[in-house]
Design an enzyme around this catalytic site. Sequence first.
Site, PDB file in Angstrom:
ATOM      1  N   ALA A 112      29.454  42.494  -7.485  1.00 49.18           N
ATOM      2  CA  ALA A 112      29.647  43.942  -7.550  1.00 49.18           C
ATOM      3  C   ALA A 112      28.454  44.634  -6.908  1.00 49.18           C
ATOM      4  O   ALA A 112      27.438  43.995  -6.615  1.00 49.18           O
ATOM      5  CB  ALA A 112      29.781  44.398  -9.001  1.00 49.18           C
ATOM      6  N   LYS A 113      28.571  45.897  -6.673  1.00 50.89           N
ATOM      7  CA  LYS A 113      27.427  46.682  -6.206  1.00 50.89           C
ATOM      8  C   LYS A 113      27.661  48.142  -6.541  1.00 50.89           C
ATOM      9  O   LYS A 113      28.802  48.607  -6.563  1.00 50.89           O
ATOM     10  CB  LYS A 113      27.274  46.551  -4.687  1.00 50.89           C
ATOM     11  CG  LYS A 113      25.875  46.853  -4.206  1.00 50.89           C
ATOM     12  CD  LYS A 113      24.984  45.669  -4.473  1.00 50.89           C
ATOM     13  CE  LYS A 113      23.641  45.770  -3.814  1.00 50.89           C
ATOM     14  NZ  LYS A 113      23.030  44.428  -3.744  1.00 50.89           N
ATOM     15  N   GLY A 114      26.565  48.847  -6.811  1.00 46.47           N
ATOM     16  CA  GLY A 114      26.658  50.279  -7.062  1.00 46.47           C
ATOM     17  C   GLY A 114      25.800  51.020  -6.070  1.00 46.47           C
ATOM     18  O   GLY A 114      24.872  50.447  -5.482  1.00 46.47           O
TER      19      GLY A 114
END
Length: 424
Positions: A112-114
């Site tokens: 994931a990444k934000g």
Amino acid sequence: MTVSHNGGTPRYNPLESMRKRLDKAVEILGLDDQFANVLRVPDKVVMANIPVTMDDGTIQVFEAYRVVHSVHSGPSKGGIRYSMDVNLDEVKALAAWMTWKCAVVNVPYGGAKGGIKCNPRAMSKGELERLTRAYTLSMRNVFGPDKDIPAPDMGTSSQEMAWIVDEFSKIQGHNSYAVVTGKPLVLGGSLGRVEATGRGVMVSTRSALAKMGINPTQATCVVQGFGNVGSISAKLIAQLGVKIIAISDISGGYHNPDGIDIPKAIEYVANSESRSLEGFSGCQRISNEELLELECDVLVPAAMEDQITPENAARIKAKLIVEGANGPTTAGADDILNEKGILVVPDILANAGGVTVSYFEWVQNRLGYYWTEERVNRRADRAMKMAFDNLYQRADKEGISMRMAAYVVAVEKVSRTLKLRGSF
Ligand code: GLU
């Protein structure tokens, strides 16, 4: 490769670079398209517009993302980036790279990444705290110790992680250290986490130099970027006996063929008003382009995406590239580097030391039992060395680059979990 022109500067799309390599791995593996299609797109994309009251009383709206690429191998994992360059395609690419990275080092997570489009350098501590807490509240149904576990990335540090733990714990009504990694030590952080990415870059460099028969004490190295990854990579690579002849940050490049005193440069940045190398003496000033093309044995791009492109790849003189950043080489540059015989240790291996120690931090949080720094480093070094040897062997066996070997190993593993789990 699509190149859009922004103010005259060519811009590449990291998502396209990721997809091109994924497609190539799918082809090498002969993977059925029905599985490949699942891996080509993210599992979930969350976008939020976050209003924050600034210090002057005005309200500013920030564009924020969390992209979960995959959850087949465990809860999703990946950092949160604060930068004006944040955009959906970039976050999607970074999220997918987390999936491949975790698979390469055998860490039981998805990817994931934000990202929040903001300039953290221009914001006060209070503004950053309000933005981080509001983001956590907005993503409260995405984050969770068994769901999705953020960490620091470009523009964020242990302080932002502390605010996330605090805000998330308040929402849950109980303390929840394991919801995020890269925390301060006193708040459930792990010894060795701050240095972990740079340490993995050093282990990768050491392993590659050994394969190439280059003695570290005879080698020179150029490091692009002097944030957490660049500065610590430079420090630890210098400790191998390698001469660091150039470094750079947002203020530009600094070159000294006799070698740069890295601890001194780190101290300089820590004490400087601008938090940069601006004014660092004893070096010749050079541009970013010149830095990348310097004569050297090892080049460590540890700044950001799309630095080595079809435009400059032919002029790179390093024998070895160890990718500290995520996506510093565009897919279009891969063949050029390969043809030149440059060994590239790809990002999804080279910078995986960070997420490896993030995993150790999460394990320690869940056990409530904390390890010594020696234990953390020993286990992280072993994981990195094993992953390096595995990819090197695979590349050799299949006659492919280490980058393609990394994608092949990762896609093979994730697609296997996907097949076993099945779908609706
Ligand atoms: N942001 C780091 C990376 O790109 C660390 C991610 C993590 O520890 O979850 O690998």
